[in-house]
Design a protein around this motif. Structure first.
Motif, mmCIF file in Angstrom:
data_model
loop_
_atom_site.group_PDB
_atom_site.id
_atom_site.type_symbol
_atom_site.label_atom_id
_atom_site.label_comp_id
_atom_site.label_asym_id
_atom_site.label_seq_id
_atom_site.Cartn_x
_atom_site.Cartn_y
_atom_site.Cartn_z
ATOM 1 N N ASP A 57 -6.288 -3.819 -9.434
ATOM 2 C CA ASP A 57 -5.239 -3.802 -8.409
ATOM 3 C C ASP A 57 -5.252 -2.520 -7.587
ATOM 4 O OD1 ASP A 57 -3.661 -6.324 -9.064
ATOM 5 O OD2 ASP A 57 -3.670 -5.329 -11.010
ATOM 6 N N HIS A 58 -5.755 -1.452 -8.179
ATOM 7 C CA HIS A 58 -5.743 -0.137 -7.529
ATOM 8 C C HIS A 58 -7.038 0.565 -7.915
ATOM 9 C CE1 HIS A 58 -4.636 4.112 -6.961
ATOM 10 N NE2 HIS A 58 -3.559 3.733 -6.305
ATOM 11 N N THR A 101 -4.658 0.594 -3.058
ATOM 12 C CA THR A 101 -4.707 -0.867 -2.971
ATOM 13 C C THR A 101 -5.269 -1.355 -1.636
ATOM 14 O OG1 THR A 101 -2.420 -0.935 -2.181
ATOM 15 C CG2 THR A 101 -2.757 -1.148 -4.553
ATOM 16 N N SER A 102 -5.826 -0.440 -0.844
ATOM 17 C CA SER A 102 -6.330 -0.814 0.483
ATOM 18 C C SER A 102 -7.587 -1.680 0.427
ATOM 19 C CB SER A 102 -6.593 0.440 1.331
ATOM 20 O OG SER A 102 -5.378 1.069 1.691
ATOM 21 N N ILE A 135 -7.620 -4.338 -1.186
ATOM 22 C CA ILE A 135 -7.040 -5.676 -1.209
ATOM 23 C C ILE A 135 -6.173 -5.922 0.023
ATOM 24 C CG2 ILE A 135 -5.480 -7.237 -2.454
ATOM 25 C CD1 ILE A 135 -6.224 -5.721 -5.020
ATOM 26 N N HIS A 136 -5.294 -4.969 0.330
ATOM 27 C CA HIS A 136 -4.260 -5.191 1.340
ATOM 28 C C HIS A 136 -4.530 -4.503 2.672
ATOM 29 C CE1 HIS A 136 -1.683 -7.113 -1.637
ATOM 30 N NE2 HIS A 136 -1.871 -6.086 -2.449
ATOM 31 N N VAL A 173 0.850 -1.189 0.000
ATOM 32 C CA VAL A 173 0.000 0.000 0.000
ATOM 33 C C VAL A 173 0.886 1.238 0.000
ATOM 34 C CG1 VAL A 173 -1.865 1.249 1.155
ATOM 35 C CG2 VAL A 173 -1.733 -1.251 1.337
ATOM 36 N N TYR A 226 -2.345 -4.028 -13.005
ATOM 37 C CA TYR A 226 -0.900 -4.146 -13.152
ATOM 38 C C TYR A 226 -0.542 -5.116 -14.280
ATOM 39 C CZ TYR A 226 -0.568 -1.975 -8.477
ATOM 40 O OH TYR A 226 -0.653 -1.131 -7.398
#
Length: 378
Positions: free
Chosen positions: A214-215, A129-130, A132-133, A108, A232
């Motif tokens: 991804d983002h 990306t939060s 996902i991560h 992130v 990505y």
């Protein structure tokens, strides 16, 4: 440890609050910070506040006590396959430059890279990306810190976990983060950035929860609601997405995408105007109606000439002091008190009203504010 002049340490990025520290020091080691705090405690000398790049907007990095300028501790230490050890005063730009040379990156990143690791971990750190991560704070493996009693400690989810949980998103109230071990993942070489329009906040938020990207990020524009979905190392947009336009960039270009905008704002003088930012985290199921109601009573002059409105759905991860709902939406009114627009004082009042409304539906201010009764013994 070096004593330095006050300079910009009387103000932060918000630029509408000011406090003059009694003393400003630039530590060169964790041991120097520990010795200073021990002396402050023994002689009852008041507050010690760590400051990185001073990007806070409500005076969180200001003090009339002792200010620690953490930009004197900026080393990016060893990088191994899945982790990197960094000083808390290093910026995410400095971290990324070091890890990309090894084909790695933090999971992130902040949209604006010139923020310190210690600063964003103390707030939580939300990025594209939060979803996902989780937050940046959820991707910390271990922290070194100096407690409010001047004790140097190392903590993680398995060792001194209570301290670990109070430092992450604790806004510096329970100690000074001096070093962090961060998780790393493989970095892409390129990205495909896809822009999509929506007619309502609810539609935008629903899309952020369903699109395989991804983002993700969202903005409110004069033309409506806009989603940026980024994938990505891809040759085509995510399945089911019909973008307005598509842009292909190297990952390094994408990560530093804000640099041209910041340079323009500096040239226009907008970067130096007050920034009474109002940000809240609200439950995703109630976010659409909440955002629409807020926008209905928010005029362009209430945001400013260069103000930005962000909508970001994300999963906070295991960061207790963030106090965010498990399925969350960050709603950010990044106000700028431009000439001819609402004053910083009026914008600040509007932010207080925003916080109160968010609390009424189970939301919280961001960055976090102290919660009565929540401060543990560390």
């Amino acid at each position: 440890m070096t004593d330095v002049g006050l300079g910009s340490l009387t103000r932060d990025f918000g630029r509408f609050l000011s406090r003059t520290p009694r003393r400003v020091v630039r530590p060169s080691s964790t041991g120097e910070i520990a010795a200073l705090i021990q002396d402050v405690v023994a002689r009852d000398l008041g507050d010690v506040v760590a400051r990185g790049c001073g990007h806070s907007s409500r005076g969180e990095s200001l003090t009339d006590g002792i200010a620690l300028d953490m930009r004197s501790m900026v080393t990016v230490h060893e990088i191994t396959g899945d982790r990197v050890v960094v000083d808390a005063g290093a910026t995410w730009r400095e971290v990324l430059e070091a890890t990309l040379s090894c084909g790695r990156m933090p999971p992130v990143l902040t949209d604006y890279l010139d923020l310190t690791v210690g600063g964003t971990l103390s707030a939580a750190g939300i990025g594209g990306t939060s979803h996902i991560h989780g937050t940046q704070a959820a991707n910390v493996i271990e922290l070194e810190a100096v407690t409010s009693r001047g004790e140097i400690v190392t903590c993680s989810s398995r060792h001194r976990s209570q301290l670990f949980d109070t430092l992450r998103s604790g806004m510096g109230r329970h100690g000074v983060i001096t070093k962090a071990t961060l998780r790393l993942i493989a970095a892409p070489e390129s990205v495909l950035s896809c822009r999509v329009g929506y007619s309502s906040a609810a539609e935008l938020i629903a899309a952020q929860g369903s699109i395989a990207a991804d983002h993700i990020s969202g903005q409110v524009k004069s033309s409506g609601f806009e989603l940026k979905a980024v994938v990505y190392d891809a040759s085509r947009p995510p399945q089911g997405l019909v973008p307005i336009d598509v842009e292909e960039l190297t990952f390094a270009e994408f990560a530093d995408r804000m640099r041209p905008d910041v340079e323009e704002l500096i040239e226009l003088g907008e970067w130096d105007n007050p920034h009474p930012w109002g940000m809240v985290i609200v439950p995703a199921p109630r976010a659409g109606r909440f955002i629409e109601a807020t926008l209905a009573e928010t005029a362009p002059a209430d945001i400013g000439l260069s103000g930005v409105i962000l909508i970001k759905r994300f999963v906070p991860g295991p960061v207790p002091l963030l106090c965010a709902p498990s399925d969350a939406v960050l709603f950010a009114l990044l106000r700028t008190a431009s000439p001819g627009c609402s004053t910083a004082a009026k914008m600040s009042v509007a932010n207080d009203q925003l916080y109160d409304r968010a609390l009424s539906i189970g939301g919280v201010p961001y960055p976090p504010r102290p919660v009565p009764g929540r401060a543990p013994t560390i």
